[in-house]
Scaffold this motif. Structure first.
Motif, short mmCIF file in Angstrom:
data_model
loop_
_atom_site.label_atom_id
_atom_site.label_comp_id
_atom_site.label_asym_id
_atom_site.label_seq_id
_atom_site.Cartn_x
_atom_site.Cartn_y
_atom_site.Cartn_z
N LEU A 214 0.83 -1.20 0.00
CA LEU A 214 0.00 0.00 0.00
C LEU A 214 0.86 1.25 0.00
CD1 LEU A 214 -2.71 -0.91 2.70
CD2 LEU A 214 -2.93 -1.05 0.21
N ASP A 215 0.37 2.31 -0.62
CA ASP A 215 1.04 3.60 -0.60
C ASP A 215 0.44 4.40 0.56
OD1 ASP A 215 2.38 5.92 -1.12
OD2 ASP A 215 1.25 6.45 -2.93
N VAL A 216 0.98 4.18 1.77
CA VAL A 216 0.42 4.76 2.99
C VAL A 216 1.07 6.09 3.31
CG1 VAL A 216 0.14 4.43 5.49
CG2 VAL A 216 -0.17 2.50 3.93
N LEU A 217 0.24 7.11 3.58
CA LEU A 217 0.72 8.40 4.06
C LEU A 217 0.53 8.45 5.57
CD1 LEU A 217 1.65 11.36 3.77
CD2 LEU A 217 -0.77 11.96 3.39
N GLN A 218 1.62 8.45 6.32
CA GLN A 218 1.53 8.53 7.77
C GLN A 218 1.64 9.99 8.19
OE1 GLN A 218 3.92 5.78 10.03
NE2 GLN A 218 2.69 6.17 11.86
N THR A 219 0.54 10.55 8.65
CA THR A 219 0.50 11.96 9.00
C THR A 219 0.98 12.24 10.41
OG1 THR A 219 -1.76 11.81 9.86
CG2 THR A 219 -1.51 12.28 7.51
N GLY A 220 0.99 11.23 11.28
CA GLY A 220 1.11 11.43 12.72
C GLY A 220 -0.27 11.38 13.33
N ALA A 221 -0.34 11.16 14.63
CA ALA A 221 -1.64 11.04 15.32
C ALA A 221 -2.38 12.38 15.30
CB ALA A 221 -1.42 10.59 16.76
N TRP A 222 -3.70 12.31 15.19
CA TRP A 222 -4.53 13.51 15.22
C TRP A 222 -4.91 13.79 16.68
CZ3 TRP A 222 -8.31 11.90 10.70
CH2 TRP A 222 -7.56 11.81 9.51
N VAL A 223 -4.12 14.64 17.31
CA VAL A 223 -4.26 14.91 18.74
C VAL A 223 -5.05 16.19 18.95
CG1 VAL A 223 -3.00 15.34 20.87
CG2 VAL A 223 -2.07 13.73 19.18
N LEU A 224 -6.05 16.12 19.80
CA LEU A 224 -6.89 17.27 20.11
C LEU A 224 -6.08 18.34 20.84
CD1 LEU A 224 -9.91 18.20 19.94
CD2 LEU A 224 -10.16 17.32 22.26
N ALA A 225 -6.17 19.57 20.38
CA ALA A 225 -5.47 20.69 21.03
C ALA A 225 -6.26 21.11 22.27
CB ALA A 225 -5.33 21.85 20.06
N ASP A 226 -6.12 20.33 23.33
CA ASP A 226 -6.91 20.50 24.55
C ASP A 226 -6.10 21.28 25.58
OD1 ASP A 226 -8.62 20.28 26.69
OD2 ASP A 226 -8.90 18.11 26.52
N ASN A 227 -6.57 22.47 25.92
CA ASN A 227 -5.88 23.31 26.91
C ASN A 227 -6.71 23.53 28.16
OD1 ASN A 227 -3.53 23.84 25.25
ND2 ASN A 227 -4.86 25.13 24.00
N ARG A 228 -7.73 22.68 28.38
CA ARG A 228 -8.58 22.85 29.56
C ARG A 228 -7.79 22.60 30.84
NH1 ARG A 228 -12.85 18.42 28.75
NH2 ARG A 228 -10.97 17.42 27.92
N PRO A 229 -8.01 23.42 31.87
CA PRO A 229 -7.34 23.18 33.15
C PRO A 229 -7.97 22.00 33.88
CG PRO A 229 -8.87 25.00 33.37
CD PRO A 229 -8.87 24.62 31.91
N LEU A 230 -7.24 21.43 34.81
CA LEU A 230 -7.77 20.36 35.64
C LEU A 230 -8.71 20.95 36.69
CD1 LEU A 230 -4.52 18.26 36.20
CD2 LEU A 230 -6.30 17.93 34.47
N ALA A 231 -9.69 20.16 37.11
CA ALA A 231 -10.64 20.61 38.12
C ALA A 231 -9.92 20.88 39.44
CB ALA A 231 -11.72 19.55 38.32
N PRO A 232 -10.39 21.85 40.23
CA PRO A 232 -9.75 22.16 41.52
C PRO A 232 -9.62 20.95 42.43
CG PRO A 232 -11.31 23.88 40.93
CD PRO A 232 -11.49 22.79 39.92
N GLU A 233 -10.65 20.10 42.49
CA GLU A 233 -10.59 18.92 43.34
C GLU A 233 -9.46 17.99 42.91
OE1 GLU A 233 -13.54 15.33 44.95
OE2 GLU A 233 -13.94 16.31 43.03
N LEU A 234 -9.27 17.85 41.60
CA LEU A 234 -8.20 17.01 41.08
C LEU A 234 -6.84 17.63 41.37
CD1 LEU A 234 -7.14 14.61 39.52
CD2 LEU A 234 -7.76 15.74 37.38
N GLU A 235 -6.71 18.93 41.21
CA GLU A 235 -5.46 19.62 41.53
C GLU A 235 -5.09 19.41 43.00
OE1 GLU A 235 -3.22 21.13 39.87
OE2 GLU A 235 -4.04 21.95 38.02
N THR A 236 -6.08 19.53 43.87
CA THR A 236 -5.83 19.35 45.30
C THR A 236 -5.35 17.94 45.60
OG1 THR A 236 -7.49 21.01 45.88
CG2 THR A 236 -6.89 19.43 47.60
N PHE A 237 -5.99 16.95 44.97
CA PHE A 237 -5.59 15.55 45.18
C PHE A 237 -4.16 15.32 44.70
CE2 PHE A 237 -5.38 11.07 43.91
CZ PHE A 237 -5.86 10.45 45.06
N LEU A 238 -3.83 15.85 43.53
CA LEU A 238 -2.49 15.65 42.98
C LEU A 238 -1.43 16.29 43.88
CD1 LEU A 238 -3.27 16.37 39.23
CD2 LEU A 238 -2.47 14.19 40.14
#
Length: 402
Positions: A214-238
């Protein structure tokens, strides 16, 4: 230009398509996504035009792992999805210049593109889903398949796979094509995948093997540009202690009692746990403060802050953990998950759990290996090689098709 991005599947198929849609939109293109209704609100929250197709899929994550449909049930499922896809994709393709069929089950996309006389691209999200002499076809749970045990003839298995596609999908696809005035197909799989497919997977984590027919074009993974912060409860736990172990199975079916097993295993190693509920509805086993249950989360923000990621081996989660430099324990269940489990172990960035259900002992061994300092060091090295520009590369290529 106007693009239709069509896919059928769970979050692992829809999220990369939405990532591509966002890249195209950012370049001034018109885009519509046609995918299962489960993800409509989520996609629209990113500003993406969305056309739902077929029934909701969420309930499949809680079905019995051994539930294999009868031949009659399988026929009804195929005819149902075929009719639903052709109806939705035909309507959504109005005014489009190119249709992208994402994943193996976007069966109407190429025929609708052919009917309208517009461009078509098939995009795979893992190398193993495309025919190659270097690997066997992926395992389909709905067919009751299991991974091969021992050496196999890859070309023979792919030939059998092609016949399986013709047997399962040929009649239903032929009927829908006939209604559009299109001729029947001799090779269903070849029609869907084409001889020039795209591979939306990271070339370090999931390289396309060569030489290839096959003549495959590998573009790289299509990764969502997600910049959402973590929830405060999760930050506190971490912030409250050492990096915890993350466990999540996304929109996939989870092994029975996996939450109990992971929590007990992590505690045995002196680790806290972040448990992602997902479609399987994973919940903590008690009210102890060393375990936090979460829902939807930005994996790009979370994974660099955990000690290890225990998951099903979906393309998106595996790529996110690899990019974060975080060791992984992959518990594969079906389809491309076995491939990604193998790649994680081969690269030395984590453990591939056997396909059998995890036990306390088996998961303890896998997690202990993943937490080894040498594995962590190797994961950090590989992270520096994982690309984040796959969706941008694909968007530029699509725009150049004008």
């Amino acid at each position: 230009m106007r693009f239709l991005l069509s896919t059928i599947g769970s979050r692992g198929e829809v999220q990369p398509v939405v990532a591509l849609a966002m890249e195209l939109t950012a370049r001034g293109q018109e885009v519509v996504v046609c995918a299962p209704p489960d993800f409509r609100a989520w996609a629209e929250s990113w500003g993406i035009a969305y056309v739902p197709v077929g029934p909701e899929l969420r309930g499949t994550a809680k079905q019995s792992a051994g539930a294999v449909p009868t031949p009659e049930q399988r026929r009804q499922m195929i005819e149902g999805t075929m009719a639903a896809q052709f109806a939705a994709v035909r309507g959504a393709a109005e005014g489009c210049d190119v249709i992208v069929g994402g994943g193996a089950l976007a069966v109407a996309a190429h025929s609708v593109a052919e009917h309208r006389g517009i461009g078509y691209v098939h995009a795979a999200f893992a190398p193993i889903t495309l025919p190659s002499a270097h690997h066997a076809p992926p395992v389909f749970g709905m067919l009751g398949q299991k991974p091969a045990d021992g050496p196999v003839d890859h070309r023979r298995l792919w030939a059998e796979d092609a016949e399986r596609w013709n047997t399962l999908w040929g009649a239903a696809l032929g009927a829908q094509r006939g209604a559009l005035g299109l001729p029947p197909l001799k090779d269903v799989r070849g029609h869907l995948f084409t001889d020039r497919p795209w591979l939306a997977a990271d070339p370090t984590l999931a390289p396309w093997p060569r030489p290839s027919d096959l003549d495959v074009l590998q573009t790289g993974a299509w990764v969502l540009a997600d910049n959402r912060p973590l929830a405060p409860e999760l930050e506190t736990f971490l912030d409250a202690g050492e990096p915890p172990v993350y466990c999540g199975f996304g929109s996939a079916r989870a092994p029975e009692n996996i939450a109990m097993t992971v929590i007990a295993t992590a505690r045995a190693l002196g680790r806290r746990v972040i448990l992602s509920s997902g479609w399987a509805g994973l919940t903590p086993v008690d009210d102890e403060p060393d375990c936090l249950s979460i829902g939807e989360v930005n994996q790009r923000a979370l994974f660099p802050r955990v000690a290890a990621v225990v998951h099903h081996g979906g393309a998106g989660t595996t790529t996110a953990a690899a990019a974060a430099g975080t060791p992984q324990v992959v518990v594969p269940r079906m389809f491309d998950q076995f491939y990604f489990a193998h790649r994680v172990e081969h690269l030395g960035i984590g453990s591939a759990h056997p396909s059998s259900p995890p036990t306390g002992d088996s998961l303890l061994a896998a997690l202990r290996h993943a937490l080894d300092p040498e594995v962590s060091r190797r994961a950090g090295t590989i992270a520096g090689e994982v690309r984040a520009d796959g969706a941008a590369t694909a968007a530029r290529r699509l725009i150049d098709m004008r």
